[in-house]
Structures are given as structure tokens and as C-alpha cells.
Motif scaffolding. Structure first.
Motif, short mmCIF file in Angstrom:
data_model
loop_
_atom_site.label_atom_id
_atom_site.label_comp_id
_atom_site.label_asym_id
_atom_site.label_seq_id
_atom_site.Cartn_x
_atom_site.Cartn_y
_atom_site.Cartn_z
N VAL A 39 -15.34 -15.60 -11.32
CA VAL A 39 -14.02 -15.35 -11.93
C VAL A 39 -13.05 -16.48 -11.56
N VAL A 40 -12.05 -16.65 -12.41
CA VAL A 40 -10.92 -17.54 -12.13
C VAL A 40 -9.71 -16.64 -11.91
N VAL A 41 -9.07 -16.80 -10.78
CA VAL A 41 -7.91 -15.99 -10.41
C VAL A 41 -6.65 -16.84 -10.60
N ARG A 42 -5.70 -16.35 -11.35
CA ARG A 42 -4.46 -17.08 -11.58
C ARG A 42 -3.56 -16.98 -10.36
N GLY A 43 -3.05 -18.10 -9.90
CA GLY A 43 -2.21 -18.18 -8.70
C GLY A 43 -1.01 -17.26 -8.70
N PRO A 44 -0.26 -17.14 -9.82
CA PRO A 44 0.93 -16.27 -9.80
C PRO A 44 0.63 -14.80 -9.55
N LEU A 45 -0.61 -14.38 -9.70
CA LEU A 45 -0.97 -12.97 -9.49
C LEU A 45 -1.36 -12.66 -8.06
N LEU A 46 -1.49 -13.69 -7.21
CA LEU A 46 -1.95 -13.50 -5.83
C LEU A 46 -0.86 -12.89 -4.95
N LEU A 47 -1.27 -11.96 -4.12
CA LEU A 47 -0.39 -11.41 -3.10
C LEU A 47 -0.83 -11.92 -1.73
N THR A 48 -2.13 -11.75 -1.40
CA THR A 48 -2.66 -12.25 -0.13
C THR A 48 -4.08 -12.76 -0.32
N ILE A 49 -4.45 -13.70 0.55
CA ILE A 49 -5.83 -14.18 0.65
C ILE A 49 -6.17 -14.15 2.13
N SER A 50 -7.31 -13.55 2.47
CA SER A 50 -7.71 -13.50 3.88
C SER A 50 -9.22 -13.64 3.98
N PRO A 51 -9.71 -14.20 5.08
CA PRO A 51 -11.16 -14.32 5.27
C PRO A 51 -11.77 -12.95 5.51
N VAL A 52 -12.99 -12.75 5.04
CA VAL A 52 -13.69 -11.49 5.29
C VAL A 52 -14.29 -11.50 6.68
N ASP A 53 -14.93 -12.62 7.06
CA ASP A 53 -15.53 -12.73 8.39
C ASP A 53 -14.45 -12.80 9.45
N GLY A 54 -14.65 -12.05 10.52
CA GLY A 54 -13.67 -12.06 11.60
C GLY A 54 -12.54 -11.07 11.40
N MET A 55 -12.57 -10.32 10.32
CA MET A 55 -11.53 -9.33 10.05
C MET A 55 -12.20 -7.96 9.99
N GLU A 56 -11.48 -6.95 10.42
CA GLU A 56 -11.99 -5.59 10.25
C GLU A 56 -10.85 -4.70 9.81
N GLU A 57 -11.18 -3.74 8.99
CA GLU A 57 -10.17 -2.82 8.48
C GLU A 57 -10.01 -1.67 9.46
N ILE A 58 -8.76 -1.32 9.76
CA ILE A 58 -8.48 -0.21 10.65
C ILE A 58 -7.71 0.86 9.89
N GLU A 59 -7.76 2.07 10.39
CA GLU A 59 -7.02 3.16 9.78
C GLU A 59 -5.52 2.91 9.93
N ASN A 60 -4.77 3.30 8.94
CA ASN A 60 -3.32 3.18 8.98
C ASN A 60 -2.76 4.20 9.98
N PRO A 61 -2.14 3.76 11.08
CA PRO A 61 -1.63 4.71 12.07
C PRO A 61 -0.43 5.50 11.58
N PHE A 62 0.18 5.06 10.48
CA PHE A 62 1.37 5.73 9.96
C PHE A 62 1.04 6.71 8.85
N ASN A 63 -0.24 6.78 8.48
CA ASN A 63 -0.67 7.71 7.46
C ASN A 63 -0.98 9.05 8.10
N VAL A 64 -0.03 9.94 8.13
CA VAL A 64 -0.18 11.22 8.80
C VAL A 64 -0.71 12.25 7.80
N GLN A 65 -1.83 12.86 8.14
CA GLN A 65 -2.42 13.91 7.31
C GLN A 65 -1.74 15.24 7.64
N GLU A 66 -1.31 15.92 6.59
CA GLU A 66 -0.64 17.21 6.80
C GLU A 66 -1.60 18.35 6.73
#
Length: 110
Positions: A83-110
Motif C-alpha cells: 500500500v501507499v499511505v498518504r502523508g497528510p493522513l498519518l497520526l503516528t508511526i512507531s516501530p513494532v519491534d521493541g514495543m509492547e501494548e499495555i492495558e489502558n490504566p484509565f479504562n475503568v470497567q464498571e
């Protein structure tokens, strides 16, 4: 008046561009996660870019969003390939390696 010359102001504007170009060059042929302004998110191999931040990504997988709430990403993906991604549509770019997704600590389940 700030006292800066035209040359000084030009260097200040070019500094962020230089940093971004270096970052992209260092992550070429690596997997990156790209988030878009409208909430979509993809992961793919960065193959190329230009001065407008248009990206060429290969082996792209899009994370699908919930049909009822488009702000929520599901665990489902779909393969998009090259795919070709148009620059004006980008919000963030980050490497996959070396990153891990964590749970949102502010997302409180009721």
C-alpha cells in the motif's frame, strides 16, 4: 522582532524534517505500526517514503474496528499487501519491534 535571520528561521523549520527523515531511514525494511487521523491502524514493512511523508508499506495488515463503535479496535485483521499511505493522513508511526501494548490504566470497567 525576534532578531532571527531568515537563514536561522529556515534551519529551525528544517530540523524536524531532518529528524523525521533520519528516523524513517533507520527503520526502512522494518515493521512499523501506522495510525491514521480517522482511527484506522495498520502494521507493515516500511519500504520507502518521500519528503511529504507519503509511505510505501509492504505485507500490510489492517486491524479492523468494531462495527458498533469505530473507536474500538478488534483482534481481527485483514491482509492488504502493498500500500501507499498518504502523508497528510498519518497520526503516528512507531516501530513494532521493541514495543509492547499495555492495558489502558484509565479504562475503568464498571
Amino acid at each position: 522582532m525576534s532578531g532571527k535571520t531568515d537563514e536561522g528561521r529556515k534551519r529551525e523549520r528544517e530540523a524536524p524534517k531532518k529528524y523525521v527523515n533520519e528516523w524513517l531511514a533507520n527503520h526502512q525494511d522494518q515493521r512499523v505500526r501506522v495510525k491514521f487521523t480517522q482511527g484506522r491502524q495498520v502494521v507493515g514493512v516500511l519500504k520507502g517514503y518521500d519528503q511529504l511523508m507519503n509511505l510505501v508499506l509492504d505485507d500490510v495488515e489492517e486491524t479492523l474496528r468494531d462495527h458498533d463503535d469505530l473507536d474500538v479496535l478488534t483482534k481481527e485483521t485483514r491482509h492488504l499487501g502493498l500500500v501507499v499511505v498518504r502523508g497528510p493522513l498519518l497520526l503516528t508511526i512507531s516501530p513494532v519491534d521493541g514495543m509492547e501494548e499495555i492495558e489502558n490504566p484509565f479504562n475503568v470497567q464498571e
